[in-house]
Motif scaffolding. Sequence first.
Motif, mmCIF file in Angstrom:
data_model
loop_
_atom_site.group_PDB
_atom_site.id
_atom_site.type_symbol
_atom_site.label_atom_id
_atom_site.label_comp_id
_atom_site.label_asym_id
_atom_site.label_seq_id
_atom_site.Cartn_x
_atom_site.Cartn_y
_atom_site.Cartn_z
ATOM 1 N N VAL A 210 0.852 -1.178 0.000
ATOM 2 C CA VAL A 210 0.000 0.000 0.000
ATOM 3 C C VAL A 210 0.894 1.237 0.000
ATOM 4 O O VAL A 210 1.788 1.356 0.844
ATOM 5 C CB VAL A 210 -0.915 0.034 1.249
ATOM 6 C CG1 VAL A 210 -1.861 1.221 1.185
ATOM 7 C CG2 VAL A 210 -1.688 -1.266 1.376
ATOM 8 N N VAL A 211 0.694 2.119 -0.956
ATOM 9 C CA VAL A 211 1.424 3.397 -0.970
ATOM 10 C C VAL A 211 0.403 4.514 -1.099
ATOM 11 O O VAL A 211 -0.352 4.555 -2.068
ATOM 12 C CB VAL A 211 2.429 3.475 -2.138
ATOM 13 C CG1 VAL A 211 3.194 4.785 -2.064
ATOM 14 C CG2 VAL A 211 3.389 2.307 -2.122
ATOM 15 N N THR A 212 0.346 5.378 -0.096
ATOM 16 C CA THR A 212 -0.597 6.490 -0.161
ATOM 17 C C THR A 212 0.157 7.800 0.018
ATOM 18 O O THR A 212 1.350 7.802 0.290
ATOM 19 C CB THR A 212 -1.660 6.410 0.942
ATOM 20 O OG1 THR A 212 -1.046 6.797 2.188
ATOM 21 C CG2 THR A 212 -2.233 5.015 1.075
ATOM 22 N N HIS A 213 -0.570 8.903 -0.137
ATOM 23 C CA HIS A 213 0.076 10.199 0.045
ATOM 24 C C HIS A 213 -0.147 10.719 1.457
ATOM 25 O O HIS A 213 0.228 11.833 1.770
ATOM 26 C CB HIS A 213 -0.430 11.214 -0.976
ATOM 27 C CG HIS A 213 -1.891 11.561 -0.822
ATOM 28 N ND1 HIS A 213 -2.897 10.769 -1.315
ATOM 29 C CD2 HIS A 213 -2.509 12.604 -0.228
ATOM 30 C CE1 HIS A 213 -4.060 11.318 -1.043
ATOM 31 N NE2 HIS A 213 -3.871 12.419 -0.368
ATOM 32 N N GLY A 214 -0.781 9.895 2.312
ATOM 33 C CA GLY A 214 -1.106 10.390 3.644
ATOM 34 C C GLY A 214 -0.183 9.799 4.699
ATOM 35 O O GLY A 214 -0.010 8.597 4.785
ATOM 36 N N GLN A 215 0.418 10.647 5.503
ATOM 37 C CA GLN A 215 1.297 10.165 6.556
ATOM 38 C C GLN A 215 0.465 9.590 7.696
ATOM 39 O O GLN A 215 -0.662 10.015 7.915
ATOM 40 C CB GLN A 215 2.166 11.292 7.107
ATOM 41 C CG GLN A 215 2.993 11.999 6.064
ATOM 42 C CD GLN A 215 2.195 13.041 5.327
ATOM 43 O OE1 GLN A 215 1.521 13.833 5.948
ATOM 44 N NE2 GLN A 215 2.244 13.020 4.011
ATOM 45 N N ALA A 216 1.074 8.645 8.393
ATOM 46 C CA ALA A 216 0.363 8.016 9.503
ATOM 47 C C ALA A 216 0.051 9.033 10.601
ATOM 48 O O ALA A 216 -0.827 8.807 11.424
ATOM 49 C CB ALA A 216 1.175 6.871 10.064
ATOM 50 N N SER A 217 0.771 10.168 10.615
ATOM 51 C CA SER A 217 0.522 11.159 11.656
ATOM 52 C C SER A 217 -0.742 11.971 11.376
ATOM 53 O O SER A 217 -1.245 12.662 12.243
ATOM 54 C CB SER A 217 1.721 12.101 11.770
ATOM 55 O OG SER A 217 2.008 12.658 10.508
ATOM 56 N N ASP A 218 -1.255 11.881 10.152
ATOM 57 C CA ASP A 218 -2.482 12.567 9.785
ATOM 58 C C ASP A 218 -3.653 11.731 10.311
ATOM 59 O O ASP A 218 -3.753 10.541 10.021
ATOM 60 C CB ASP A 218 -2.513 12.678 8.255
ATOM 61 C CG ASP A 218 -3.746 13.392 7.739
ATOM 62 O OD1 ASP A 218 -4.773 13.342 8.446
ATOM 63 O OD2 ASP A 218 -3.681 13.986 6.664
#
Lengths: 326, 336
Positions: free
Chosen positions: B53-61
């Motif tokens: 899985v590659v997304t543009h959202g960081q886990a901190s979001d």
Amino acid sequence: MRRILNRPEFGAACGVVAVWVFFALYAGGSGFLTAGAPTYLEIASELGILAAAVSLLMIAGEFDLSVGSMIAASGMTISLLHEQLGWSIWGGIAAAMALSLVVGFANGLVVVRTRLPSFIVTLGSLFILSGLTIGITRLVTGRTQVGGLRKALHYESAQSLFASQVGGFSVSIFWWVAISLLATWVLLRTRFGNWIFGAGGAPDAARNLGVPVQKVKIALFMTTAFCACLVATFQAVKFNSTDVLRGTGKELEAILAAVLGGTLLTGGHGSVIGAAFGALIFGMVQQGIVFAGVDSDWYKVFLGAMLIVAVLVNTYVRGRMVEARR
Amino acid sequence: MFRKLITCVAVVLAAACSKGEPAKPAQTGSAPPAAAAAAPAESAPRNNIRIAVVTHGQASDTFWSVVKNGVDRAAKDQGVTVTYNAPQTFDMVAMSRLIDAEVAKKPDGLVVSIPDSEALGRSIKAAVDAGIPVISINSGSDVYKQLGLLMHVGQTEYEAGFGGGEKMAAAGVKSALCVNHEVGNSAQDLRCKGFLDAVTKAGGTGKVLAVNANDPTDSEQKITAALGSGVDGILTLGPLGSGPALSSLKKGGSLGKVKLGTFDLTPDVLTGIRDGELEFAIDQQQYLQGYLPIVLLSQYKQFGVLPAGGILPTGPGFVTKNTAAQVIELSQKGIR
């Protein structure tokens, strides 16, 4: 043997081998050695081009933190000139390069004239450039991301120069090697190179000997900004779009690569080849972590730990080197 | 190390399972041939299935942290190996390289979000060309087909707005207002259009009100002014719109009289719904954007089955007074 040990980049070379062996053992089975090589070399190439210029500047005793937002500003210049004014891609690249030289000159001038720490001055220009890029882009387009560069005039010729693949490897890798060799030659074989060491190691003595320290520093600030622009060009042409956040954090990565490569934070000592090794370590760690299948929650932990280990190896080797010299 | 440990545990478990499996048909004896044929496939260890899985959202979001929780849960439920990667900042160059690296590892399936198809197109196409099944999530509903992806899991903006409009009309709203705090963002325009189309279809009227997201006072005044013209229903497109709208209604004493709906959940919005200040919130249920693609790709890999239909909408889901309490509880667990 001792001559090899004495070189500042020797530690970084050991670091490269150590990191490579680690990932070859740990992630070799999932393609790190085969399909991974072009990807980490590509990352290393862009960072390495920055790091080459940054290491020269650091040897001269200054920092440039503005390279990160210089990448965004340059990329946006190319995109906006195409999208808004219909400029050809070469016109946009030329304008971006001119802009980068002006910014570099301004950085250098402020630093040498005010004698403020370059860390602070370029931190200021980092924010100014980044803000200007966001502000102007939003004002003109209402967006933060501009694409469609592929339709620009002469795009194909720019693509073959900046974004093509040679034997499965990105052309930027060859640029990186060429730039690193050129910078090394300048540093070690020319009078200007001597001036760089002098400006960083003993500025007062250098000045007394007639070295134009101020001009040297300004020229080096212009070089770092220009290299940032070059990296922005690679990215803009390759991905045929730009956004206002491109390059965020690259300034610290470039400094890190230079330090990994044996360049002192205090100036006066360092190596461009070392910086290239530093960039290579960074690229291998960044992609190797993905190949090792480490969850990205933990990515920064690994990155930080690997970098500290690399620096430790570097310092240990240099310590041995000093002993060997005695 | 930890991942290896997990893998080891999974292998042991899978081995235990497959030991038990073949015994069953022998005991029942009368098992139909189809079930017998399916048995080897079922017992095939699914932990061999690797999905990236590659997304543009960081886990901190907080938004993406919920997506990731969905991914992790699905990986556990399906018993497959999943890696989740996102760039450290919103960086399309870094993201495309993460995709390149994952593609080089030849996973059995790839899940990506596509906020910038120009920048990511090259890497995603390389994945498709390499024969990797790819599903897009969250953003990319407009491009997933031309990139050759299997399907898209997410919320489509027009339909989400339309759903909001239907909800408003059902609550008896005749004159609606769509408060847009991001003029120029095409996604927001689509939401407003869908909303107004639904209200008009139900016999009401409506218009768009543009406000300045960076100036809540200005937004509030504009909304108050618009209320004077007999508006009885407002839809805002996010927290930056719902905040000023709430305070405008509060000051005008028309809380509850003017129906208020909004996109996106925040603690304020949720407690507002619980207390009856807001009518509903439109939720894109991003947990499912993490969970479903893992399930879909696992099944696709194992049995070659895939739902037909292209876009699988995870939203609009609606949070209303009845469900607010449950949602508040789940949002503390990182599921909503």
